[in-house]
Design a protein around this motif. Structure first.
Motif, PDB file in Angstrom:
ATOM      1  N   GLY A   1      48.536  31.731  43.300  1.00 12.96           N
ATOM      2  CA  GLY A   1      47.248  31.818  42.626  1.00 12.96           C
ATOM      3  C   GLY A   1      47.157  30.857  41.459  1.00 12.96           C
ATOM      4  N   VAL A   2      45.996  30.227  41.346  1.00 12.54           N
ATOM      5  CA  VAL A   2      45.726  29.334  40.225  1.00 12.54           C
ATOM      6  C   VAL A   2      44.425  29.797  39.593  1.00 12.54           C
ATOM      7  N   ASP A   3      44.527  30.287  38.358  1.00 17.54           N
ATOM      8  CA  ASP A   3      43.338  30.819  37.692  1.00 17.54           C
ATOM      9  C   ASP A   3      42.872  29.965  36.523  1.00 17.54           C
ATOM     10  N   GLU A   4      43.755  29.162  35.942  1.00 20.31           N
ATOM     11  CA  GLU A   4      43.382  28.301  34.825  1.00 20.31           C
ATOM     12  C   GLU A   4      43.587  26.843  35.206  1.00 20.31           C
ATOM     13  N   PHE A   5      42.577  26.035  34.898  1.00 18.17           N
ATOM     14  CA  PHE A   5      42.578  24.628  35.270  1.00 18.17           C
ATOM     15  C   PHE A   5      42.291  23.765  34.049  1.00 18.17           C
ATOM     16  N   GLU A   6      42.894  22.586  34.011  1.00 15.54           N
ATOM     17  CA  GLU A   6      42.638  21.644  32.929  1.00 15.54           C
ATOM     18  C   GLU A   6      41.301  20.934  33.103  1.00 15.54           C
ATOM     19  N   HIS A   7      40.913  20.636  34.365  1.00 19.24           N
ATOM     20  CA  HIS A   7      39.750  19.786  34.609  1.00 19.24           C
ATOM     21  C   HIS A   7      38.695  20.428  35.511  1.00 19.24           C
ATOM     22  N   LEU A   8      38.919  21.635  35.971  1.00 14.25           N
ATOM     23  CA  LEU A   8      37.969  22.355  36.818  1.00 14.25           C
ATOM     24  C   LEU A   8      37.652  23.679  36.129  1.00 14.25           C
ATOM     25  N   ASP A   9      36.625  24.357  36.606  1.00 16.74           N
ATOM     26  CA  ASP A   9      36.285  25.660  36.042  1.00 16.74           C
ATOM     27  C   ASP A   9      37.401  26.660  36.321  1.00 16.74           C
ATOM     28  N   ASP A  10      37.720  27.482  35.333  1.00 17.95           N
ATOM     29  CA  ASP A  10      38.709  28.543  35.518  1.00 17.95           C
ATOM     30  C   ASP A  10      38.178  29.606  36.473  1.00 17.95           C
ATOM     31  N   VAL A  11      39.083  30.307  37.128  1.00 20.10           N
ATOM     32  CA  VAL A  11      38.743  31.410  38.022  1.00 20.10           C
ATOM     33  C   VAL A  11      39.566  32.620  37.556  1.00 20.10           C
ATOM     34  N   PRO A  12      39.121  33.309  36.498  1.00 20.75           N
ATOM     35  CA  PRO A  12      39.935  34.362  35.883  1.00 20.75           C
ATOM     36  C   PRO A  12      40.318  35.504  36.827  1.00 20.75           C
ATOM     37  N   ALA A  13      39.510  35.794  37.823  1.00 21.90           N
ATOM     38  CA  ALA A  13      39.794  36.907  38.736  1.00 21.90           C
ATOM     39  C   ALA A  13      41.076  36.689  39.536  1.00 21.90           C
ATOM     40  N   VAL A  14      41.499  35.461  39.687  1.00 20.37           N
ATOM     41  CA  VAL A  14      42.678  35.166  40.506  1.00 20.37           C
ATOM     42  C   VAL A  14      43.924  35.866  39.967  1.00 20.37           C
ATOM     43  N   LYS A  15      44.074  35.920  38.649  1.00 24.99           N
ATOM     44  CA  LYS A  15      45.255  36.562  38.059  1.00 24.99           C
ATOM     45  C   LYS A  15      45.342  38.023  38.523  1.00 24.99           C
ATOM     46  N   ASN A  16      44.222  38.739  38.486  1.00 24.82           N
ATOM     47  CA  ASN A  16      44.199  40.134  38.946  1.00 24.82           C
ATOM     48  C   ASN A  16      44.354  40.226  40.461  1.00 24.82           C
ATOM     49  N   ASN A  17      43.845  39.239  41.186  1.00 20.20           N
ATOM     50  CA  ASN A  17      43.997  39.234  42.647  1.00 20.20           C
ATOM     51  C   ASN A  17      45.471  39.204  43.036  1.00 20.20           C
ATOM     52  N   LEU A  18      46.267  38.372  42.354  1.00 20.82           N
ATOM     53  CA  LEU A  18      47.694  38.287  42.666  1.00 20.82           C
ATOM     54  C   LEU A  18      48.391  39.620  42.404  1.00 20.82           C
ATOM     55  N   ILE A  19      48.077  40.223  41.278  1.00 25.60           N
ATOM     56  CA  ILE A  19      48.688  41.516  40.942  1.00 25.60           C
ATOM     57  C   ILE A  19      48.265  42.575  41.953  1.00 25.60           C
ATOM     58  N   GLY A  20      46.964  42.617  42.251  1.00 25.06           N
ATOM     59  CA  GLY A  20      46.454  43.604  43.212  1.00 25.06           C
ATOM     60  C   GLY A  20      47.019  43.412  44.612  1.00 25.06           C
ATOM     61  N   MET A  21      47.135  42.168  45.046  1.00 24.26           N
ATOM     62  CA  MET A  21      47.688  41.889  46.371  1.00 24.26           C
ATOM     63  C   MET A  21      49.156  42.286  46.434  1.00 24.26           C
ATOM     64  N   ARG A  22      49.918  41.926  45.408  1.00 21.21           N
ATOM     65  CA  ARG A  22      51.339  42.292  45.356  1.00 21.21           C
ATOM     66  C   ARG A  22      51.498  43.814  45.410  1.00 21.21           C
ATOM     67  N   ASP A  23      50.724  44.534  44.609  1.00 20.16           N
ATOM     68  CA  ASP A  23      50.813  45.993  44.580  1.00 20.16           C
ATOM     69  C   ASP A  23      50.399  46.611  45.919  1.00 20.16           C
ATOM     70  N   ALA A  24      49.364  46.056  46.534  1.00 16.28           N
ATOM     71  CA  ALA A  24      48.905  46.581  47.824  1.00 16.28           C
ATOM     72  C   ALA A  24      49.951  46.370  48.917  1.00 16.28           C
ATOM     73  N   LEU A  25      50.557  45.192  48.960  1.00 14.73           N
ATOM     74  CA  LEU A  25      51.566  44.912  49.989  1.00 14.73           C
ATOM     75  C   LEU A  25      52.799  45.800  49.837  1.00 14.73           C
ATOM     76  N   ALA A  26      53.125  46.144  48.599  1.00 16.05           N
ATOM     77  CA  ALA A  26      54.300  46.990  48.345  1.00 16.05           C
ATOM     78  C   ALA A  26      54.001  48.472  48.558  1.00 16.05           C
ATOM     79  N   GLU A  27      52.747  48.845  48.586  1.00 16.64           N
ATOM     80  CA  GLU A  27      52.355  50.254  48.750  1.00 16.64           C
ATOM     81  C   GLU A  27      52.763  50.753  50.139  1.00 16.64           C
ATOM     82  N   SER A  28      53.518  51.829  50.171  1.00 17.62           N
ATOM     83  CA  SER A  28      54.050  52.334  51.441  1.00 17.62           C
ATOM     84  C   SER A  28      52.962  52.762  52.415  1.00 17.62           C
TER      85      SER A  28
END
Length: 179
Positions: A18-45
């Motif tokens: 995931g890339v949420d912060e960019f030097e030359h493009l618009d930031d996509v702040p939701a990506v940081k939470n997407n990575l956490i949410g995806m990781r937690d979902a995949l680990a959920e039994s």
């Protein structure tokens, strides 16, 4: 008919990029939470139960080689399924190849060489799949222009030189007629 066998979490791996912060493009702040949410979902039994040590998270990769390296490593360790997830800006380079480019923190508009070519990931996966027995592969691209990905080579369509990021969720519509 025998029901399909589900992926074995103990033999599977996931690479989450995931890339949420960019030097030359618009930031996509939701990506940081997407990575956490995806990781937690995949680990959920109740969902898949992937052991946390089988999940590689690559936030803000600074070098293009980081992602294919992580994919190759995870694929080499997987005996069942590999899931690859990318969230961030997707771009195209229509001037030369019309291929999908995945933006990195330092990616610049009109500089496709500053992005990660999806083709590099595809080649890494193809090399690994050829070297080992066939496994399941799931690729999720949460970015603009993801439909440009094709597992097979296709004819290159010439387009405008560089297609910058666009707000994909807001289609452009002509103004409504007024009377």
């Amino acid at each position: 008919m025998t029901p399909p066998r589900l992926s074995d979490p103990l033999g599977s791996r996931a690479v989450l990029v995931g890339v949420d912060e960019f030097e030359h493009l618009d930031d996509v702040p939701a990506v940081k939470n997407n990575l956490i949410g995806m990781r937690d979902a995949l680990a959920e039994s109740s969902i898949w139960g992937l052991p946390p040590e089988h999940i590689t998270t690559v936030p803000q990769p600074m070098e293009a080689r980081t992602v294919p390296d992580a994919v190759e490593d995870a694929y080499a360790r997987a005996t069942d399924t590999l899931l690859l997830y990318y969230a961030g800006h997707g771009l195209t380079d229509g001037e030369f190849s019309d291929e999908l480019l995945l933006a990195l923190p330092h990616t610049r508009e009109r500089r496709p060489d500053s992005a990660l070519r999806y083709e590099d990931i595809r080649r890494a996966l193809k090399r690994e799949r050829t070297a080992k027995a066939t496994k399941r592969l799931v690729v999720v691209l949460d970015c603009c222009y993801a439909a440009r990905v094709s597992w097979r080579r296709r004819r290159v369509r010439r387009g405008p030189p560089w297609t910058p990021p666009s707000p994909c969720s807001r289609p452009v519509r002509p103004p409504a007629r007024t009377r």
